[in-house]
Design a protein around this motif. Structure first.
Motif, PDB file in Angstrom:
ATOM      1  N   MET A   1      14.039  27.573 -24.242  1.00 36.04           N
ATOM      2  CA  MET A   1      12.611  27.354 -24.362  1.00 36.04           C
ATOM      3  C   MET A   1      12.218  25.991 -23.779  1.00 36.04           C
ATOM      4  SD  MET A   1       9.830  28.645 -25.330  1.00 36.04           S
ATOM      5  CE  MET A   1       8.294  28.496 -26.098  1.00 36.04           C
ATOM      6  N   GLU A   2      13.040  24.986 -24.062  1.00 36.87           N
ATOM      7  CA  GLU A   2      12.756  23.638 -23.563  1.00 36.87           C
ATOM      8  C   GLU A   2      12.706  23.614 -22.034  1.00 36.87           C
ATOM      9  OE1 GLU A   2      14.737  19.196 -23.630  1.00 36.87           O
ATOM     10  OE2 GLU A   2      15.304  20.616 -25.195  1.00 36.87           O
ATOM     11  N   ALA A   3      13.596  24.364 -21.403  1.00 35.98           N
ATOM     12  CA  ALA A   3      13.630  24.418 -19.942  1.00 35.98           C
ATOM     13  C   ALA A   3      12.346  25.038 -19.389  1.00 35.98           C
ATOM     14  CB  ALA A   3      14.840  25.202 -19.468  1.00 35.98           C
ATOM     15  N   TYR A   4      11.808  26.035 -20.075  1.00 34.70           N
ATOM     16  CA  TYR A   4      10.566  26.670 -19.633  1.00 34.70           C
ATOM     17  C   TYR A   4       9.385  25.719 -19.749  1.00 34.70           C
ATOM     18  CZ  TYR A   4      13.126  31.065 -19.654  1.00 34.70           C
ATOM     19  OH  TYR A   4      14.041  32.067 -19.405  1.00 34.70           O
ATOM     20  N   VAL A   5       9.345  24.970 -20.818  1.00 39.17           N
ATOM     21  CA  VAL A   5       8.271  23.986 -21.004  1.00 39.17           C
ATOM     22  C   VAL A   5       8.356  22.922 -19.916  1.00 39.17           C
ATOM     23  CG1 VAL A   5       7.346  22.204 -22.534  1.00 39.17           C
ATOM     24  CG2 VAL A   5       8.065  24.402 -23.482  1.00 39.17           C
ATOM     25  N   GLY A   6       9.565  22.450 -19.639  1.00 42.24           N
ATOM     26  CA  GLY A   6       9.755  21.455 -18.586  1.00 42.24           C
ATOM     27  C   GLY A   6       9.364  21.991 -17.221  1.00 42.24           C
ATOM     28  N   ALA A   7       9.728  23.231 -16.939  1.00 40.25           N
ATOM     29  CA  ALA A   7       9.376  23.840 -15.656  1.00 40.25           C
ATOM     30  C   ALA A   7       7.864  24.023 -15.532  1.00 40.25           C
ATOM     31  CB  ALA A   7      10.088  25.180 -15.506  1.00 40.25           C
ATOM     32  N   ALA A   8       7.222  24.438 -16.594  1.00 37.56           N
ATOM     33  CA  ALA A   8       5.764  24.605 -16.577  1.00 37.56           C
ATOM     34  C   ALA A   8       5.071  23.261 -16.362  1.00 37.56           C
ATOM     35  CB  ALA A   8       5.292  25.245 -17.878  1.00 37.56           C
ATOM     36  N   ALA A   9       5.548  22.233 -17.037  1.00 36.94           N
ATOM     37  CA  ALA A   9       4.975  20.899 -16.861  1.00 36.94           C
ATOM     38  C   ALA A   9       5.155  20.410 -15.425  1.00 36.94           C
ATOM     39  CB  ALA A   9       5.613  19.918 -17.843  1.00 36.94           C
ATOM     40  N   PHE A  10       6.317  20.649 -14.865  1.00 35.77           N
ATOM     41  CA  PHE A  10       6.591  20.250 -13.482  1.00 35.77           C
ATOM     42  C   PHE A  10       5.632  20.949 -12.521  1.00 35.77           C
ATOM     43  CE2 PHE A  10       8.694  21.134  -9.439  1.00 35.77           C
ATOM     44  CZ  PHE A  10       8.956  19.846  -9.007  1.00 35.77           C
ATOM     45  N   LEU A  11       5.494  22.258 -12.664  1.00 35.92           N
ATOM     46  CA  LEU A  11       4.623  23.017 -11.763  1.00 35.92           C
ATOM     47  C   LEU A  11       3.163  22.609 -11.896  1.00 35.92           C
ATOM     48  CD1 LEU A  11       6.220  26.571 -11.991  1.00 35.92           C
ATOM     49  CD2 LEU A  11       6.272  24.993 -10.058  1.00 35.92           C
ATOM     50  N   LEU A  12       2.708  22.433 -13.117  1.00 37.74           N
ATOM     51  CA  LEU A  12       1.314  22.024 -13.318  1.00 37.74           C
ATOM     52  C   LEU A  12       1.058  20.619 -12.779  1.00 37.74           C
ATOM     53  CD1 LEU A  12       0.554  23.514 -16.833  1.00 37.74           C
ATOM     54  CD2 LEU A  12      -0.331  24.281 -14.625  1.00 37.74           C
TER      55      LEU A  12
END
Length: 82
Positions: A1-12
């Motif tokens: 889950m943490e990786a998904y949050v980090g990836a979403a933050a990076f993309l945004l």
């Protein structure tokens, strides 16, 4: 889950800066942009990069390297073209 949050933050983070940088590079129009905003954004990104490196958080520091680079491009064009 943490990786998904980090990836979403990076993309945004990338999506926020990229359109402005592309527009500035294409048009050289920077009249309505604030120098102070981009200076502060670069300082903030630098601090987040340091924080991410200290914590070993790849998503934090890589996203903020993108912010720093795109902000530097925009600020460079602002200083060159006013």
């Amino acid at each position: 889950m943490e990786a998904y949050v980090g990836a979403a933050a990076f993309l945004l983070t990338l999506v926020i800066q990229l359109p402005q940088a592309v527009k500035v590079v294409r048009t050289h129009q920077t009249r309505d942009l604030s120098i102070l905003t981009y200076v502060l954004l670069m300082i903030t990104a630098g601090l987040w990069i340091a924080h991410g490196i200290i914590r070993g958080d790849l998503a934090v520091w890589t996203a903020n390297i993108m912010v720093l680079l795109l902000s530097a491009i925009i600020l460079g064009y602002k200083l060159k073209f006013g």
